[in-house]
Enzyme design. Structure first.
Site, short mmCIF file in Angstrom:
data_model
loop_
_atom_site.label_atom_id
_atom_site.label_comp_id
_atom_site.label_asym_id
_atom_site.label_seq_id
_atom_site.Cartn_x
_atom_site.Cartn_y
_atom_site.Cartn_z
N ARG A 55 -12.08 1.23 12.19
CA ARG A 55 -11.89 1.72 10.92
C ARG A 55 -11.44 3.20 11.09
NH1 ARG A 55 -16.40 4.34 7.28
NH2 ARG A 55 -17.91 2.29 8.91
N TYR A 108 6.39 5.28 -8.86
CA TYR A 108 6.00 4.17 -8.24
C TYR A 108 4.60 4.30 -9.73
CZ TYR A 108 3.73 -0.69 -6.91
OH TYR A 108 2.97 -1.36 -6.62
N ASP A 178 5.77 12.07 -2.12
CA ASP A 178 5.90 10.04 -1.16
C ASP A 178 7.10 10.06 -1.12
OD1 ASP A 178 6.44 7.73 -1.56
OD2 ASP A 178 5.13 6.73 -2.91
N LYS A 203 7.23 -0.13 3.64
CA LYS A 203 9.28 -0.56 3.41
C LYS A 203 9.88 -0.16 4.37
CE LYS A 203 6.84 -1.42 -0.63
NZ LYS A 203 6.27 -0.52 -1.05
C1 3LM Z 1 8.03 -1.47 -5.28
N1 3LM Z 1 6.15 0.22 -4.26
O1 3LM Z 1 8.28 -2.20 -4.93
P1 3LM Z 1 1.87 -0.36 -1.20
N2 3LM Z 1 4.90 4.16 -3.07
C2 3LM Z 1 5.72 3.87 -3.38
C3 3LM Z 1 6.05 2.48 -4.16
O2 3LM Z 1 7.39 2.39 -3.74
C4 3LM Z 1 4.59 1.45 -3.38
C5 3LM Z 1 3.96 1.99 -3.05
C6 3LM Z 1 3.82 4.05 -2.76
C7 3LM Z 1 6.59 -1.97 -4.11
C8 3LM Z 1 6.03 -2.72 -4.25
S1 3LM Z 1 5.14 -3.76 -6.70
C9 3LM Z 1 4.00 -5.11 -6.43
C10 3LM Z 1 5.46 -4.08 -4.84
C11 3LM Z 1 6.87 5.19 -3.81
C12 3LM Z 1 4.88 0.81 -3.63
C13 3LM Z 1 2.23 1.80 -2.41
O3 3LM Z 1 0.76 -0.37 -1.44
O4 3LM Z 1 2.40 0.12 0.52
O5 3LM Z 1 2.69 -1.35 -1.79
O6 3LM Z 1 3.10 0.80 -1.91
O7 3LM Z 1 8.66 -0.31 -6.15
#
Ligand code: 3LM
Length: 394
Positions: A55, A108, A178, A203
């Site tokens: 962890r 996001y 971000d 991503k």
């Molecule tokens: C999307 N985005 O389709 P995870 N910061 C950014 C992001 O685009 C995202 C996160 C953080 C998308 C996910 S939507 C149900 C699917 C700029 C995620 C969050 O926790 O790794 O998904 O990141 O835009």
């Protein structure tokens, strides 16, 4: 190792000293034997550094953290089970009731939701800079964190990072970027004065759509604090198997980003001026309001393109339903091209007026341009646009 492409391959790890394994092994273990009660006490007392429990740290995860930190030009990195776990660990470590987070939207939808709906329950106030009359007016003595995406999801705005960092530091706030959409190959926010960079590693860093992960990079001191509080106590640790996949993905980041940029540039230029397309959002186009800032801050302009279709939601649905090569799905940065309708998916939880204010209209379609041949992608888009012109939809 001077050059990005070399560092993407080699930084953060070498051959395994014990076995000579060339790829970083998946250390699929929850706990690590410390050998003696005395050493256990030293490890827990912080007098000796070493692996204790996955962890908190794990060797496969550590290699991924070190590689991303190197590519972002940071002292250290810290990985999480998702991008959202990274954002929340950061907030739990550095924010307290009464503190303000100022963000430059849009963000996001999940991040904006976390700030506005969840943190507000802990007495933390979230301020949308645009609604407060601009960054200058929004940042106050109570501001502890200024948060920005570069470029923004989904309208691809590119804020002036040096200016944002300057404004945050004027009140002693943490400047957080971000960098998911740009990746460190295109922009490195620490070079513009930012304190912490966050990624949804799901991503572009991973790049293959097969693992969820998040990462923070910044100074060793700050990240040690997040490891000891936001990670250790909240527990959103990345698993070793996903760390292995993400680590393998990052090695080809520069090659993939070049192909994503080639594709997105071609797609954006094709879409601009097509009948039925009211507007194309791509920071590489001269018509984009932030093009000059993007040209200063980015090596190239990224793989994301958004378009506003005349005819709102009905047109967006019809367009999406006629795509064959682009997969209709959320997420982005995969080698495969993806398309989604932000207002009804990634940003659906935001109130409609907030979306409209941020430019997330009912006709907006977001394209994550993959690494396929741009000619095939353009043919797919042309076919879907043609279908919009069918008499049934007019
Ligand atoms: C999307 N985005 O389709 P995870 N910061 C950014 C992001 O685009 C995202 C996160 C953080 C998308 C996910 S939507 C149900 C699917 C700029 C995620 C969050 O926790 O790794 O998904 O990141 O835009």
């Amino acid at each position: 190792m001077n050059y990005f492409r070399t560092r993407a391959v080699h930084a953060g790890h070498g051959v395994d000293p014990q076995t000579g394994a060339h790829a970083v092994p998946v250390y699929q273990t929850s706990t690590f034997a410390y050998g003696s009660a005395e050493r256990g006490a030293r490890l827990f007392g912080g007098e000796e550094q070493g692996f204790i429990y996955s962890r908190i740290t794990n060797p496969t995860v550590r290699a991924f953290e070190r590689k991303v930190a190197d590519l972002e030009g940071a002292e250290d990195g810290l990985a999480f089970t998702s991008g959202m776990a990274a954002v929340s660990a950061l907030a739990f470590t550095f924010l307290a009731p009464g503190d303000e987070v100022v963000y430059l939207g849009p963000l996001y939808g999940g991040t904006e939701g976390f700030f506005e709906h969840l943190l507000s329950r802990f007495g933390i106030i979230t301020v949308d800079a645009e609604q407060a009359g601009g960054l200058e007016a929004a940042v106050t003595e109570r501001t502890r964190m200024v948060y920005v995406e570069t470029p923004t999801n989904p309208t691809l705005r590119v804020h002036d990072l040096a200016e944002v960092a300057r404004r945050a530091h004027a009140v002693g706030a943490l400047a957080v970027a971000d960098n998911t959409f740009a990746s460190p190959y295109l922009t490195r926010p620490l070079e513009f004065g930012f304190d912490v960079v966050m990624h949804s590693a799901t991503k572009y860093l991973g790049g293959h759509g097969d693992a969820i992960g998040g990462v923070l990079v910044g100074s060793s001191e700050r990240l040690a604090q997040v490891r000891g509080e936001g990670l250790r106590h909240v527990g959103g640790c990345l698993g070793p198997q996903d760390a292995f996949l993400l680590l393998r993905g990052v090695k080809t980041l520069p090659l993939r980003m070049e192909a994503h940029c080639d594709g997105a540039e071609a797609v954006a230029r094709f879409l601009e001026g097509q009948p039925g397309v009211a507007r194309v959002y791509y920071p590489g186009l001269e018509s984009h309001p932030d093009h000059p800032v993007a040209a200063r801050q980015m090596r190239r302009f990224g793989g994301m393109v958004s378009i506003d279709l005349e005819g709102g939601f009905v047109a967006a649905q019809a367009f999406l339903n006629h795509l064959e090569l682009f997969t209709q799905a959320v997420s982005l940065g995969d080698v495969e091209s993806l398309a989604t309708h932000p207002a009804s998916t990634t940003h659906a939880l935001l109130p409609r007026e907030q979306r409209e204010r941020q430019g997330i209209s009912e006709g907006l379609v977001r394209l994550s341009v993959g690494i396929e041949d741009p000619r095939d992608l353009i043919a797919d888009l042309a076919r879907a646009l043609e279908a919009l012109r069918s008499p049934a939809l007019r």
